[in-house]
Write a protein that holds these residues in place. Structure first.
Motif, PDB file in Angstrom:
ATOM      1  N   PRO A 163      -9.915  -8.130 -14.816  1.00 41.80           N
ATOM      2  CA  PRO A 163     -11.166  -8.383 -14.106  1.00 41.80           C
ATOM      3  C   PRO A 163     -11.152  -7.782 -12.693  1.00 41.80           C
ATOM      4  CG  PRO A 163      -9.829 -10.354 -14.105  1.00 41.80           C
ATOM      5  CD  PRO A 163      -9.123  -9.344 -14.960  1.00 41.80           C
ATOM      6  N   THR A 164     -12.298  -7.303 -12.284  1.00 33.27           N
ATOM      7  CA  THR A 164     -12.448  -6.769 -10.925  1.00 33.27           C
ATOM      8  C   THR A 164     -13.626  -7.394 -10.198  1.00 33.27           C
ATOM      9  OG1 THR A 164     -13.794  -4.962 -11.746  1.00 33.27           O
ATOM     10  CG2 THR A 164     -11.425  -4.532 -11.527  1.00 33.27           C
ATOM     11  N   GLU A 165     -14.419  -8.161 -10.920  1.00 28.42           N
ATOM     12  CA  GLU A 165     -15.600  -8.780 -10.342  1.00 28.42           C
ATOM     13  C   GLU A 165     -15.257 -10.204  -9.898  1.00 28.42           C
ATOM     14  OE1 GLU A 165     -18.618  -7.026 -10.187  1.00 28.42           O
ATOM     15  OE2 GLU A 165     -17.368  -5.393 -10.896  1.00 28.42           O
ATOM     16  N   ALA A 166     -15.993 -10.706  -8.906  1.00 28.70           N
ATOM     17  CA  ALA A 166     -15.812 -12.085  -8.476  1.00 28.70           C
ATOM     18  C   ALA A 166     -16.162 -13.020  -9.624  1.00 28.70           C
ATOM     19  CB  ALA A 166     -16.700 -12.374  -7.269  1.00 28.70           C
ATOM     20  N   GLY A 167     -15.384 -14.076  -9.770  1.00 31.01           N
ATOM     21  CA  GLY A 167     -15.643 -15.037 -10.825  1.00 31.01           C
ATOM     22  C   GLY A 167     -14.395 -15.820 -11.179  1.00 31.01           C
ATOM     23  N   GLU A 213     -18.005   2.757  -3.844  1.00 30.32           N
ATOM     24  CA  GLU A 213     -18.891   2.544  -4.985  1.00 30.32           C
ATOM     25  C   GLU A 213     -19.211   1.069  -5.159  1.00 30.32           C
ATOM     26  OE1 GLU A 213     -17.665   4.466  -8.589  1.00 30.32           O
ATOM     27  OE2 GLU A 213     -17.151   6.291  -7.522  1.00 30.32           O
ATOM     28  N   LYS A 214     -18.260   0.196  -4.855  1.00 32.96           N
ATOM     29  CA  LYS A 214     -18.519  -1.240  -4.952  1.00 32.96           C
ATOM     30  C   LYS A 214     -19.603  -1.640  -3.959  1.00 32.96           C
ATOM     31  CE  LYS A 214     -15.287  -2.612  -7.869  1.00 32.96           C
ATOM     32  NZ  LYS A 214     -15.626  -3.064  -9.182  1.00 32.96           N
ATOM     33  N   GLY A 246     -10.939 -10.404   2.600  1.00 37.56           N
ATOM     34  CA  GLY A 246     -10.823  -9.462   1.498  1.00 37.56           C
ATOM     35  C   GLY A 246     -10.757  -8.048   2.043  1.00 37.56           C
ATOM     36  N   LYS A 247     -10.678  -7.112   1.139  1.00 33.30           N
ATOM     37  CA  LYS A 247     -10.595  -5.708   1.537  1.00 33.30           C
ATOM     38  C   LYS A 247     -11.737  -4.937   0.898  1.00 33.30           C
ATOM     39  CE  LYS A 247      -5.639  -5.343   2.195  1.00 33.30           C
ATOM     40  NZ  LYS A 247      -4.438  -4.646   1.795  1.00 33.30           N
ATOM     41  N   ILE A 248     -12.198  -3.954   1.640  1.00 39.07           N
ATOM     42  CA  ILE A 248     -13.199  -3.042   1.098  1.00 39.07           C
ATOM     43  C   ILE A 248     -12.461  -1.737   0.832  1.00 39.07           C
ATOM     44  CG2 ILE A 248     -15.379  -1.876   1.485  1.00 39.07           C
ATOM     45  CD1 ILE A 248     -15.926  -4.013   3.629  1.00 39.07           C
TER      46      ILE A 248
END
Length: 170
Positions: free
Chosen positions: A16-20, A84-85, A78-80
């Motif tokens: 997973p890469t999305e928040a959840g 693209e995100k 967090g990190k950016i």
């Protein structure tokens, strides 16, 4: 045996890469002398990145085109790491000022599209319209019925408001 882990989504086996909220299961295949084993699910959460989108302040001169408005993104938590995100946010900037705006200070507002992956704070900027400088040159006209005066030059700062010019002939 083979350690087959982590399994985040048994159907897709994608990381997973999305928040959840997610879970993982570790699996060890059976081998010589031992049976297969599967762990209990272990849950974990990917939290949204907390970011600040700041409109960068800029200046212009009365009567000129509005410059390109820009912004800066910084992380609070967090990190950016991937532009693209951030592009899913569809960040926009707007101001009421334009090439016909009077001299003054105008807010630059930040807009964005909501995303489950980001908690967003915005910081407006300012667009300052400065007076234009104007130089007028004039010459005396040599006519028999008008006495010749000196030619001259006048410099003024134009403040974006309508003014008249009055000339007194002597």
């Amino acid at each position: 045996g083979i350690l087959d882990w982590p399994i985040f989504n048994p159907e897709t086996k994608e990381v997973p890469t999305e928040a959840g909220n997610y879970y993982l299961i570790a699996k060890v295949a059976a081998g010589d002398g031992y049976e297969a084993i599967v762990s209990e699910p272990v849950s974990f959460t990917i939290k949204p990145a907390e970011i600040v989108i700041s409109a960068e302040s800029t200046t212009g001169v009365y009567g000129e085109s509005l410059p390109t408005l820009t912004y800066r993104v910084s992380a609070l938590k967090g990190k950016i790491t991937d532009d693209e995100k951030i592009s899913v946010l569809k960040i926009g900037l707007s101001t009421a000022a334009g090439s016909t705006a009077e001299v003054g200070v105008y807010p630059i507002n930040v807009t964005y599209k909501e995303s489950d992956n980001f908690i967003v704070q915005t910081v407006p900027g300012t667009y300052t319209v400065q007076p234009a400088t104007m130089t007028a040159t004039f010459e005396a006209v040599n006519r028999a019925d008008v006495p010749v005066q000196d030619s001259g030059r006048m410099e003024a700062v134009y403040d974006g408001k309508e003014h008249g010019i009055r000339v007194n002939a002597v």
